[in-house]
Design a protein around this motif. Structure first.
Motif, PDB file in Angstrom:
ATOM      1  N   ASP A  77     125.325  25.446 111.601  1.00  0.00           N
ATOM      2  CA  ASP A  77     125.529  25.014 110.223  1.00  0.00           C
ATOM      3  C   ASP A  77     124.611  25.727 109.252  1.00  0.00           C
ATOM      4  O   ASP A  77     124.467  25.306 108.095  1.00  0.00           O
ATOM      5  CB  ASP A  77     125.325  23.507 110.107  1.00  0.00           C
ATOM      6  N   GLY A  78     123.978  26.809 109.708  1.00  0.00           N
ATOM      7  CA  GLY A  78     123.068  27.532 108.836  1.00  0.00           C
ATOM      8  C   GLY A  78     121.742  26.842 108.634  1.00  0.00           C
ATOM      9  O   GLY A  78     121.000  27.152 107.711  1.00  0.00           O
ATOM     10  N   ALA A  79     121.412  25.886 109.483  1.00  0.00           N
ATOM     11  CA  ALA A  79     120.134  25.166 109.440  1.00  0.00           C
ATOM     12  C   ALA A  79     120.030  24.269 108.216  1.00  0.00           C
ATOM     13  O   ALA A  79     118.953  24.106 107.643  1.00  0.00           O
ATOM     14  CB  ALA A  79     118.965  26.136 109.502  1.00  0.00           C
ATOM     15  N   ALA A  80     121.123  23.655 107.830  1.00  0.00           N
ATOM     16  CA  ALA A  80     121.108  22.764 106.670  1.00  0.00           C
ATOM     17  C   ALA A  80     120.104  21.639 106.866  1.00  0.00           C
ATOM     18  O   ALA A  80     120.140  20.927 107.870  1.00  0.00           O
ATOM     19  CB  ALA A  80     122.507  22.181 106.454  1.00  0.00           C
ATOM     20  N   PRO A  93     117.684  30.738 110.610  1.00  0.00           N
ATOM     21  CA  PRO A  93     118.900  29.962 110.345  1.00  0.00           C
ATOM     22  C   PRO A  93     120.101  30.385 111.194  1.00  0.00           C
ATOM     23  O   PRO A  93     121.021  29.586 111.408  1.00  0.00           O
ATOM     24  CB  PRO A  93     119.159  30.210 108.855  1.00  0.00           C
ATOM     25  N   GLN A  94     120.084  31.610 111.705  1.00  0.00           N
ATOM     26  CA  GLN A  94     121.198  32.082 112.529  1.00  0.00           C
ATOM     27  C   GLN A  94     121.312  31.305 113.840  1.00  0.00           C
ATOM     28  O   GLN A  94     122.360  31.332 114.493  1.00  0.00           O
ATOM     29  CB  GLN A  94     121.046  33.575 112.834  1.00  0.00           C
ATOM     30  N   LEU A  95     120.247  30.615 114.228  1.00  0.00           N
ATOM     31  CA  LEU A  95     120.274  29.866 115.477  1.00  0.00           C
ATOM     32  C   LEU A  95     121.092  28.577 115.365  1.00  0.00           C
ATOM     33  O   LEU A  95     121.427  27.971 116.378  1.00  0.00           O
ATOM     34  CB  LEU A  95     118.847  29.510 115.909  1.00  0.00           C
ATOM     35  N   PHE A  96     121.411  28.182 114.132  1.00  0.00           N
ATOM     36  CA  PHE A  96     122.135  26.938 113.898  1.00  0.00           C
ATOM     37  C   PHE A  96     123.550  27.231 113.429  1.00  0.00           C
ATOM     38  O   PHE A  96     123.767  28.068 112.552  1.00  0.00           O
ATOM     39  CB  PHE A  96     121.417  26.094 112.843  1.00  0.00           C
ATOM     40  N   ALA A 102     117.034  26.320 119.127  1.00  0.00           N
ATOM     41  CA  ALA A 102     117.632  25.258 118.317  1.00  0.00           C
ATOM     42  C   ALA A 102     118.242  24.198 119.224  1.00  0.00           C
ATOM     43  O   ALA A 102     119.417  24.254 119.581  1.00  0.00           O
ATOM     44  CB  ALA A 102     118.691  25.840 117.390  1.00  0.00           C
ATOM     45  N   VAL A 103     117.419  23.228 119.630  1.00  0.00           N
ATOM     46  CA  VAL A 103     117.868  22.136 120.495  1.00  0.00           C
ATOM     47  C   VAL A 103     117.218  20.838 120.044  1.00  0.00           C
ATOM     48  O   VAL A 103     116.163  20.837 119.420  1.00  0.00           O
ATOM     49  CB  VAL A 103     117.521  22.389 121.980  1.00  0.00           C
ATOM     50  N   GLU A 104     117.855  19.719 120.394  1.00  0.00           N
ATOM     51  CA  GLU A 104     117.320  18.414 120.007  1.00  0.00           C
ATOM     52  C   GLU A 104     116.193  17.957 120.922  1.00  0.00           C
ATOM     53  O   GLU A 104     115.379  17.131 120.528  1.00  0.00           O
ATOM     54  CB  GLU A 104     118.440  17.378 120.015  1.00  0.00           C
ATOM     55  N   GLN A 116     129.421  33.737 123.441  1.00  0.00           N
ATOM     56  CA  GLN A 116     128.281  33.452 122.578  1.00  0.00           C
ATOM     57  C   GLN A 116     128.579  33.922 121.163  1.00  0.00           C
ATOM     58  O   GLN A 116     128.777  35.104 120.910  1.00  0.00           O
ATOM     59  CB  GLN A 116     127.026  34.171 123.126  1.00  0.00           C
ATOM     60  N   THR A 117     128.618  32.996 120.226  1.00  0.00           N
ATOM     61  CA  THR A 117     128.959  33.332 118.849  1.00  0.00           C
ATOM     62  C   THR A 117     127.733  33.563 117.979  1.00  0.00           C
ATOM     63  O   THR A 117     127.865  33.918 116.811  1.00  0.00           O
ATOM     64  CB  THR A 117     129.810  32.212 118.223  1.00  0.00           C
ATOM     65  N   GLY A 118     126.558  33.340 118.517  1.00  0.00           N
ATOM     66  CA  GLY A 118     125.338  33.526 117.747  1.00  0.00           C
ATOM     67  C   GLY A 118     124.185  33.885 118.665  1.00  0.00           C
ATOM     68  O   GLY A 118     124.333  33.947 119.895  1.00  0.00           O
TER      69      GLY A 118
END
Length: 276
Positions: free
Chosen positions: A20-23, A15-18, A173-175, A49-51
């Motif tokens: 929004d917490g991977a909602a 979840p850290q990759l998102f 975490a990419v579309e 880089q924040t994450g």
């Protein structure tokens, strides 16, 4: 109890990759041991880089696992990569992520034209002959190909072929897969182009025109599957010109001229790139 959500959410540190917490993100495929990778604070960065940049497994994985995770991408938001860390361990975090939002600022035709123009300004007659029949004139992007198979299945097959190399698993975490090369901070083509976002824009275009999918990355390598490759000599030649602008080293790696390289990729369902 009726409102209890039992869906398989993202495990561990994913979840850290998102932001929004991977909602709403879910992942049903069990993962091997691994952890997120943070860019090295002392390494030259493209942005603050924040994450973490991506997640990587501790051990090599199978192509079958890659295929299952690829199929889950629409639900998980995580694009899988087979990562070759034989030259540089991905877990070391020596990566410089670029904002995925910047990829859309680049036009593949402009990138190709700029590379070609800069080369033409100092190319010798012999070098121009290597790019015959185009020579000093950039032909522009090739027309789209016609897919004869499902792009996902072609990608799965290529992943299974690559698994013998003992590759680790990366999750980004990419579309879309093309964005992964910028999001993970890959710098394999640094000697050719300072920024990765323009290259990701080209790969996006290949996703659209040739049903290409990003399958693997190495220190300076890129592996794509291709479900709609060129099948005629003329089409393959123009696609080869795009490949040369994307990775000029292709001619030194193989036949030495564009026509010979075009013969190699005609009808081929995978494209491999390597930068010196």
């Amino acid at each position: 109890m009726d409102d209890l959500d039992l869906r398989p959410r993202l495990p561990g540190t994913l979840p850290q990759l998102f932001g929004d917490g991977a909602a709403g993100r879910v992942l049903g495929t069990p993962l091997p041991p691994g952890d997120v990778v943070w860019p090295d604070p002392g390494y030259p960065q493209r942005r603050i880089q924040t994450g973490p940049a991506f997640w990587v497994s501790e051990e090599p994985v199978s192509g079958e696992l890659w295929a299952r995770l690829r199929a889950e991408h629409p639900r998980s938001g995580l694009w899988p990569l087979l990562l070759d860390d034989s030259d540089q361990p991905w877990a070391a975090g020596q990566v410089a992520p670029e904002p995925v939002e910047e990829i859309g600022n680049y036009a593949p035709i402009a990138f190709m034209s700029e590379v070609w123009s800069e080369w033409a300004e100092q190319a010798t007659a012999e070098e121009a002959e290597e790019l015959a029949p185009f020579g000093l004139e950039c032909p522009g992007p090739a027309p789209r190909g016609a897919a004869t198979e499902d792009p996902g299945l072609v990608a799965d097959r290529h992943a299974r072929l690559l698994e013998g190399r003992g590759l680790s698993l990366g999750l980004v975490a990419v579309e879309r897969g093309a964005d992964a090369i910028a999001a993970v901070g890959w710098q394999g083509a640094l000697n050719h182009n300072e920024w990765t976002a323009p290259l990701a824009a080209v790969v996006r275009s290949w996703e659209d025109r040739f049903a290409a999918r990003v399958v693997g990355l190495g220190f300076n390598t890129l592996e794509l599957s291709v479900a709609a490759p060129p099948v005629t000599a003329r089409h393959a030649l123009q696609v080869a010109a795009e490949h040369w602008a994307f990775c000029p080293d292709i001619l030194f790696q193989g036949p030495g001229d564009l026509a010979g390289y075009a013969d190699e990729i005609r009808g081929r369902t995978s494209w491999s790139f390597w930068w010196d």
